[in-house]
Design an enzyme around this catalytic site. Structure first.
Site, PDB file in Angstrom:
ATOM      1  N   LYS A  65      14.918  33.139  78.489  1.00 35.05           N
ATOM      2  CA  LYS A  65      14.031  34.114  78.007  1.00 35.05           C
ATOM      3  C   LYS A  65      13.698  34.266  76.613  1.00 35.05           C
ATOM      4  CE  LYS A  65      15.225  37.470  81.593  1.00 35.05           C
ATOM      5  NZ  LYS A  65      15.497  38.778  82.078  1.00 35.05           N
ATOM      6  N   GLY A 125      26.740  42.382  75.281  1.00 35.84           N
ATOM      7  CA  GLY A 125      25.857  41.294  75.178  1.00 35.84           C
ATOM      8  C   GLY A 125      24.894  41.330  74.282  1.00 35.84           C
ATOM      9  N   ALA A 126      24.318  39.984  73.836  1.00 35.30           N
ATOM     10  CA  ALA A 126      23.180  40.107  73.058  1.00 35.30           C
ATOM     11  C   ALA A 126      22.492  38.696  73.458  1.00 35.30           C
ATOM     12  CB  ALA A 126      23.673  39.876  71.423  1.00 35.30           C
ATOM     13  N   ASN A 149      29.050  41.563  71.224  1.00 32.87           N
ATOM     14  CA  ASN A 149      28.833  40.319  72.051  1.00 32.87           C
ATOM     15  C   ASN A 149      29.991  39.168  71.476  1.00 32.87           C
ATOM     16  OD1 ASN A 149      27.348  38.697  73.580  1.00 32.87           O
ATOM     17  ND2 ASN A 149      26.722  37.471  71.688  1.00 32.87           N
ATOM     18  N   TYR A 211      22.418  42.328  89.622  1.00 31.69           N
ATOM     19  CA  TYR A 211      22.055  42.970  90.784  1.00 31.69           C
ATOM     20  C   TYR A 211      22.470  42.090  92.125  1.00 31.69           C
ATOM     21  CZ  TYR A 211      18.214  39.597  91.137  1.00 31.69           C
ATOM     22  OH  TYR A 211      17.261  38.659  91.384  1.00 31.69           O
TER      23      TYR A 211
HETATM   24  P1  ATR Z   1      19.482  35.192  78.561  1.00 37.23           P
HETATM   25  O1  ATR Z   1      19.007  34.955  77.212  1.00 37.23           O
HETATM   26  O2  ATR Z   1      18.682  34.646  79.564  1.00 37.23           O
HETATM   27  O3  ATR Z   1      19.848  36.865  78.983  1.00 37.23           O
HETATM   28  P2  ATR Z   1      21.699  34.194  77.397  1.00 37.23           P
HETATM   29  O4  ATR Z   1      21.058  34.126  76.298  1.00 37.23           O
HETATM   30  O5  ATR Z   1      22.582  32.803  77.891  1.00 37.23           O
HETATM   31  O6  ATR Z   1      20.847  34.396  78.639  1.00 37.23           O
HETATM   32  O7  ATR Z   1      22.709  35.428  77.445  1.00 37.23           O
HETATM   33  C1  ATR Z   1      23.999  35.511  78.081  1.00 37.23           C
HETATM   34  C2  ATR Z   1      24.687  36.759  77.478  1.00 37.23           C
HETATM   35  O8  ATR Z   1      26.041  36.538  78.380  1.00 37.23           O
HETATM   36  C3  ATR Z   1      25.209  36.552  76.074  1.00 37.23           C
HETATM   37  O9  ATR Z   1      25.415  37.751  75.536  1.00 37.23           O
HETATM   38  C4  ATR Z   1      26.543  35.765  76.394  1.00 37.23           C
HETATM   39  O10 ATR Z   1      27.362  35.866  75.079  1.00 37.23           O
HETATM   40  P3  ATR Z   1      27.201  34.923  74.007  1.00 37.23           P
HETATM   41  O11 ATR Z   1      26.160  35.164  73.023  1.00 37.23           O
HETATM   42  O12 ATR Z   1      28.624  34.783  73.354  1.00 37.23           O
HETATM   43  O13 ATR Z   1      27.039  33.478  74.738  1.00 37.23           O
HETATM   44  C5  ATR Z   1      27.155  36.418  77.367  1.00 37.23           C
HETATM   45  N1  ATR Z   1      28.128  35.667  77.972  1.00 37.23           N
HETATM   46  C6  ATR Z   1      27.768  34.558  79.052  1.00 37.23           C
HETATM   47  N2  ATR Z   1      29.021  34.071  79.288  1.00 37.23           N
HETATM   48  C7  ATR Z   1      29.826  34.886  78.702  1.00 37.23           C
HETATM   49  C8  ATR Z   1      31.330  34.681  78.917  1.00 37.23           C
HETATM   50  N3  ATR Z   1      32.093  33.691  79.388  1.00 37.23           N
HETATM   51  N4  ATR Z   1      32.224  35.749  78.100  1.00 37.23           N
HETATM   52  C9  ATR Z   1      31.209  36.569  77.175  1.00 37.23           C
HETATM   53  N5  ATR Z   1      30.018  36.698  77.077  1.00 37.23           N
HETATM   54  C10 ATR Z   1      29.414  35.766  77.997  1.00 37.23           C
END
Ligand code: ATR
Length: 263
Positions: A65, A125-126, A149, A211
């Site tokens: 995104k 999350g971020a 996050n 979902y």
């Molecule tokens: P998108 O931008 O499409 O939403 P993304 O940027 O990969 O996808 O975002 C995924 C989110 O899930 C991020 O907040 C990510 O945390 P990081 O910024 O630390 O990567 C979080 N996320 C994904 N896998 C994770 C995990 N195993 N533990 C904790 N957070 C996770």
């Protein structure tokens, strides 16, 4: 025949083709919608396909995104504000990135008649969708937004834009009325968000943007502790409805049948 895709990785979980193809048929529109797993290096080419009208529109999901932004000719104000694009289309020879996640999240809360006024929100999350949720929440009059996050730097980047955010260490918990999972944790069966919920009062609202599966471990655990839960299904349906309107200039109907076909 016009072609539309949702791009992401993972993409198996996506129900966008099912929903869009249903609405296309209902509205007698000659087009087809499919899903495509891509890697980062393929973004440029697939957006060029939109420019060349080999593809007529794209939805963008995890983790692209934010990553699609540099390849687009124009961004709508919502895409600029969030630096997040989930809908791509071509207009007047330009490939444009838009954001229907803000509207999707907002309409989902209205669907459930959730009043957010003066509520304390805790966001996990971020990632790409988080800024859309922050924006929608701010428009709904919440009193406070906490955010946590795994990668703290990404949380701090959001705080640069939204100065009133309060950052919480990953794994810690704070007092809240509503907690929203915007991470991709939960898409996979084995995913778990490690938070100690045992000391919280029950009767809070747990919202998961995911979902599919329809009840992540996060929601399952929260429900067992006596909290209300909502998954991302209505947000998903409404963001799709708004994308459909952009591409086809028709607002497809959200009704019980639509909700049921996604079960
Ligand atoms: P998108 O931008 O499409 O939403 P993304 O940027 O990969 O996808 O975002 C995924 C989110 O899930 C991020 O907040 C990510 O945390 P990081 O910024 O630390 O990567 C979080 N996320 C994904 N896998 C994770 C995990 N195993 N533990 C904790 N957070 C996770």
């Amino acid at each position: 025949m016009k072609k539309y895709f949702v791009i992401g990785d993972p993409i198996d979980h996506s129900l966008s083709p099912k929903l869009h193809n249903y609405w296309l048929k209902e509205n007698n529109i000659q087009a087809i919608y499919d899903k495509k797993k891509i890697n980062k290096d393929e973004i440029k080419n697939i957006i060029k396909d939109v420019k060349d009208e080999k593809i007529h529109g794209l939805n963008v999901t995890v983790p692209f995104k934010n990553l699609v932004l540099p390849f687009l000719d124009q961004l709508t104000p919502k895409a600029i504000m969030t630096q997040s694009v989930n809908t791509i289309f071509k207009e007047a020879d330009e490939v444009i990135g838009d954001n229907t996640d803000i509207g999707g999240f907002d309409l989902s809360l209205k669907y459930f008649s959730e009043d957010l006024k003066n509520k304390k929100i805790f966001i996990l999350g971020a990632g790409g969708v988080t800024s859309s949720i922050i924006l929608a929440l701010k428009n709904s009059g919440v009193s406070k937004i906490f955010l946590s996050n795994r990668t703290k730097e990404k949380a701090e980047n959001l705080k640069k834009i939204h100065k009133d955010l309060e950052i919480i260490e990953w794994g810690r918990i704070t007092d809240f009325d509503i907690i929203i999972n915007t991470t991709s944790l939960g898409l996979k069966e084995e995913d778990e968000i490690k938070l100690d919920l045992s000391k919280l009062n029950s009767n809070k609202l747990f919202y998961d943007v995911i979902y599919n599966p329809d009840k992540t471990k996060f929601l399952e655990k929260a429900e067992k502790l006596g909290n209300r839960i909502l998954n991302g299904k209505m947000m998903f349906i409404y963001q799709a409805q708004l994308s459909f309107k952009i591409w086809h200039d028709v607002l497809p109907e959200v009704n019980d049948k639509v909700i049921k076909i996604l079960n």
